[in-house]
Design a protein around this motif. Structure first.
Motif, PDB file in Angstrom:
ATOM      1  N   SER A 336       0.866  -1.176   0.000  1.00 43.43           N
ATOM      2  CA  SER A 336       0.000   0.000   0.000  1.00 43.43           C
ATOM      3  C   SER A 336       0.908   1.234   0.000  1.00 43.43           C
ATOM      4  O   SER A 336       1.571   1.545   0.997  1.00 43.43           O
ATOM      5  N   LYS A 337       0.928   1.928  -1.109  1.00 44.51           N
ATOM      6  CA  LYS A 337       2.009   2.841  -1.487  1.00 44.51           C
ATOM      7  C   LYS A 337       2.450   3.826  -0.411  1.00 44.51           C
ATOM      8  O   LYS A 337       3.641   3.946  -0.137  1.00 44.51           O
ATOM      9  N   PHE A 338       1.537   4.525   0.220  1.00 48.80           N
ATOM     10  CA  PHE A 338       1.934   5.584   1.148  1.00 48.80           C
ATOM     11  C   PHE A 338       1.590   5.260   2.605  1.00 48.80           C
ATOM     12  O   PHE A 338       1.556   6.164   3.442  1.00 48.80           O
ATOM     13  N   MET A 339       1.374   3.982   2.898  1.00 52.49           N
ATOM     14  CA  MET A 339       0.936   3.611   4.240  1.00 52.49           C
ATOM     15  C   MET A 339       2.103   3.298   5.177  1.00 52.49           C
ATOM     16  O   MET A 339       3.127   2.760   4.742  1.00 52.49           O
ATOM     17  N   PRO A 340       1.940   3.624   6.464  1.00 52.15           N
ATOM     18  CA  PRO A 340       2.939   3.253   7.467  1.00 52.15           C
ATOM     19  C   PRO A 340       2.709   1.826   7.954  1.00 52.15           C
ATOM     20  O   PRO A 340       1.893   1.082   7.384  1.00 52.15           O
ATOM     21  N   HIS A 341       3.398   1.473   9.001  1.00 48.81           N
ATOM     22  CA  HIS A 341       3.330   0.124   9.570  1.00 48.81           C
ATOM     23  C   HIS A 341       1.925  -0.221  10.046  1.00 48.81           C
ATOM     24  O   HIS A 341       1.227   0.598  10.638  1.00 48.81           O
ATOM     25  N   ASP A 342       1.527  -1.460   9.789  1.00 46.01           N
ATOM     26  CA  ASP A 342       0.278  -2.038  10.290  1.00 46.01           C
ATOM     27  C   ASP A 342      -0.927  -1.143  10.052  1.00 46.01           C
ATOM     28  O   ASP A 342      -1.722  -0.876  10.960  1.00 46.01           O
ATOM     29  N   PHE A 343      -1.093  -0.702   8.811  1.00 46.72           N
ATOM     30  CA  PHE A 343      -2.255   0.109   8.461  1.00 46.72           C
ATOM     31  C   PHE A 343      -3.546  -0.695   8.557  1.00 46.72           C
ATOM     32  O   PHE A 343      -4.646  -0.138   8.512  1.00 46.72           O
ATOM     33  N   PHE A 344      -3.425  -2.016   8.713  1.00 44.56           N
ATOM     34  CA  PHE A 344      -4.601  -2.880   8.886  1.00 44.56           C
ATOM     35  C   PHE A 344      -5.246  -2.682  10.261  1.00 44.56           C
ATOM     36  O   PHE A 344      -6.396  -2.278  10.366  1.00 44.56           O
ATOM     37  N   LEU A 345      -4.501  -2.928  11.328  1.00 42.75           N
ATOM     38  CA  LEU A 345      -5.091  -2.849  12.662  1.00 42.75           C
ATOM     39  C   LEU A 345      -5.148  -1.413  13.182  1.00 42.75           C
ATOM     40  O   LEU A 345      -6.012  -1.074  13.998  1.00 42.75           O
ATOM     41  N   ALA A 346      -4.266  -0.565  12.696  1.00 41.99           N
ATOM     42  CA  ALA A 346      -4.219   0.823  13.188  1.00 41.99           C
ATOM     43  C   ALA A 346      -5.107   1.764  12.395  1.00 41.99           C
ATOM     44  O   ALA A 346      -5.019   2.977  12.565  1.00 41.99           O
ATOM     45  N   TYR A 347      -5.998   1.222  11.565  1.00 39.04           N
ATOM     46  CA  TYR A 347      -6.769   2.112  10.697  1.00 39.04           C
ATOM     47  C   TYR A 347      -7.648   3.119  11.440  1.00 39.04           C
ATOM     48  O   TYR A 347      -7.875   4.228  10.929  1.00 39.04           O
ATOM     49  N   PRO A 348      -8.159   2.823  12.659  1.00 40.43           N
ATOM     50  CA  PRO A 348      -8.937   3.872  13.339  1.00 40.43           C
ATOM     51  C   PRO A 348      -8.111   5.107  13.661  1.00 40.43           C
ATOM     52  O   PRO A 348      -8.618   6.228  13.658  1.00 40.43           O
ATOM     53  N   PHE A 349      -6.807   4.911  13.950  1.00 36.52           N
ATOM     54  CA  PHE A 349      -5.923   6.040  14.240  1.00 36.52           C
ATOM     55  C   PHE A 349      -5.455   6.733  12.963  1.00 36.52           C
ATOM     56  O   PHE A 349      -5.268   7.947  12.936  1.00 36.52           O
ATOM     57  N   LEU A 350      -5.245   5.936  11.924  1.00 35.32           N
ATOM     58  CA  LEU A 350      -4.613   6.456  10.710  1.00 35.32           C
ATOM     59  C   LEU A 350      -5.602   6.917   9.652  1.00 35.32           C
ATOM     60  O   LEU A 350      -5.194   7.549   8.671  1.00 35.32           O
ATOM     61  N   GLY A 351      -6.865   6.559   9.824  1.00 39.05           N
ATOM     62  CA  GLY A 351      -7.825   6.853   8.770  1.00 39.05           C
ATOM     63  C   GLY A 351      -7.557   6.045   7.518  1.00 39.05           C
ATOM     64  O   GLY A 351      -7.778   6.506   6.397  1.00 39.05           O
ATOM     65  N   SER A 352      -7.091   4.799   7.713  1.00 44.77           N
ATOM     66  CA  SER A 352      -6.656   3.971   6.584  1.00 44.77           C
ATOM     67  C   SER A 352      -7.585   2.794   6.317  1.00 44.77           C
ATOM     68  O   SER A 352      -7.148   1.770   5.794  1.00 44.77           O
ATOM     69  N   GLU A 353      -8.873   2.927   6.650  1.00 52.81           N
ATOM     70  CA  GLU A 353      -9.790   1.806   6.400  1.00 52.81           C
ATOM     71  C   GLU A 353      -9.881   1.489   4.914  1.00 52.81           C
ATOM     72  O   GLU A 353      -9.973   0.319   4.522  1.00 52.81           O
ATOM     73  N   ALA A 354      -9.858   2.508   4.060  1.00 52.12           N
ATOM     74  CA  ALA A 354      -9.937   2.268   2.619  1.00 52.12           C
ATOM     75  C   ALA A 354      -8.748   1.438   2.142  1.00 52.12           C
ATOM     76  O   ALA A 354      -8.903   0.497   1.344  1.00 52.12           O
ATOM     77  N   GLU A 355      -7.563   1.764   2.638  1.00 50.80           N
ATOM     78  CA  GLU A 355      -6.361   1.011   2.246  1.00 50.80           C
ATOM     79  C   GLU A 355      -6.395  -0.409   2.802  1.00 50.80           C
ATOM     80  O   GLU A 355      -6.024  -1.366   2.115  1.00 50.80           O
ATOM     81  N   ALA A 356      -6.828  -0.556   4.050  1.00 49.88           N
ATOM     82  CA  ALA A 356      -6.953  -1.893   4.636  1.00 49.88           C
ATOM     83  C   ALA A 356      -7.990  -2.710   3.872  1.00 49.88           C
ATOM     84  O   ALA A 356      -7.786  -3.894   3.576  1.00 49.88           O
TER      85      ALA A 356
END
Length: 371
Positions: A336-356
């Motif tokens: 996932s091009k611009f994502m940091p570590h563990d964008f799967f479980l940390a999506y509530p903090f990162l706003g990365s649900e779409a990427e997950a």
């Protein structure tokens, strides 16, 4: 055995927390202004939420590492009610080879189901799609099981089609629970699901960060050890810690990606020293702890995801390539091009649900092609 920091015991812990909170309050005031502007963010492609979320998670890791905070595994129902289970370890015959340790014995393991538990008497047990979630935390950090299983289940049900998710509370690493304790607990969970009547092909192992390391270790054991257990239908690993070693913390901080990633090098050092037994390790033990450069053949489809800007990215990609070159293995790498570590479980903090979600949907399509 490495001594714990002075900040891990009172009264120094309280002093450290107060000083840390004051320092971070000033820093976050600065970040809240700086990250309003795209040009001020760690990378322009990050949103304000992602930029602040990374700082929040990294600060928590720093605090928990310095104070040696560990959320103990839940061994009673609590607010989880009937969704909480205690899984008794199976017979000793299932713990052979590397899992047959004189020092570390299998113990009962707590777990939480979501949205509901599966029971043997359920008429549709053979059609359930179960995700066994093995969470990260550098082997030493635990999480609120109720909150974490809801977080994982939300994306797994929506984007992957899991009907039931079970969150495994493996033993956190320490003097009484070093390697292979966490893998024993993961095996206990896997055997428990099989005994409920769920077919192996309907089970997906899902591991993130250190949990990805454990998931890969369990898969290695099921594929290479003399065990009567079948392999699971699929395995997914998000940002797996594939190069866990006593040098992990130092290696990570020397990685350019660590400057903007959410992990903390000292956390990795603490986790590795707590998990890895002292003394010389056999090559077999090393292959389970540090799978990088030690691939194995597997008939189970394996999906590996990494954040494109995380400090683990190069190692994760290299490991996926190594696994894909083993005979008969089916491996899919997702970056996932611009994502940091563990964008799967940390999506509530990162706003990365779409990427997950995109990663999970790609995994689902890949697994369908492997059938």
């Amino acid at each position: 055995m490495t001594m714990a920091p002075i900040w891990s015991s009172q009264p120094f812990k309280a002093m450290f927390i107060v000083m840390f909170a004051c320092k971070k309050a000033l820093q976050f005031t600065f970040y809240s202004i700086k990250y309003l502007f795209v040009s001020g963010r760690p990378i322009p492609e990050w949103s304000f939420k992602t930029s602040i979320g990374v700082e929040v998670v990294r600060a928590l890791f720093e605090l928990w590492t310095a104070t040696r905070f560990q959320h103990p595994p839940q061994l009673s129902a609590g607010k989880s009610g009937e969704r909480f289970v205690i899984m008794e370890p199976p017979d000793s015959e299932f713990f052979s080879g590397i899992l047959n340790s004189e020092k570390v014995q299998p113990t009962p393991t707590g777990a939480v189901w979501y949205p509901a538990p599966i029971r043997k008497e359920d008429s549709d047990v053979k059609t359930r799609k179960v995700a066994i979630h093995i969470p990260g935390g550098a082997f030493v950090l635990g999480w609120d099981p109720e909150e974490t299983v809801r977080t994982a289940s939300t994306v797994l049900s929506k984007h992957y089609g899991s009907t039931n998710v079970i969150y495994v509370q493996y033993r956190l690493a320490g003097p009484e629970a070093q390697f292979p304790a966490a893998i024993q607990d993961a095996l206990t969970a896997y055997k428990y699901i099989l005994d409920l009547g769920v077919p192996a092909e309907n089970i997906t192992l899902v591991g993130d960060s250190a949990g990805g390391n454990i998931a890969l270790a369990l898969l290695r054991y099921l594929e290479t050890a003399q065990t009567a257990l079948p392999s699971p239908g699929n395995v997914m690993c998000f940002s797996p810690w594939v190069d866990a070693s006593l040098e992990s913390g130092t290696n990570y901080t020397q990685n350019e990606g660590s400057r903007i990633d959410l992990l903390d090098g000292q956390l990795l050092t603490w986790g590795a020293r707590a998990y890895i037994p002292e003394g010389e390790l056999s090559e077999e033990a090393t292959s389970y702890i540090t799978p990088l450069y030690r691939p194995f053949a597997t008939k189970t489809p394996l999906f590996i995801a990494a954040g494109g800007v995380e400090g683990f990215c190069n190692g994760v990609c290299e490991y996926a390539n190594q696994m894909s070159r083993t005979e008969g293995s089916r491996v899919k790498l997702h970056v996932s091009k611009f994502m940091p570590h563990d964008f799967f479980l940390a999506y509530p903090f990162l706003g990365s649900e779409a990427e997950a979600g995109a990663a999970l949907e790609e995994a689902l399509e890949f697994f369908k092609q492997c059938q």
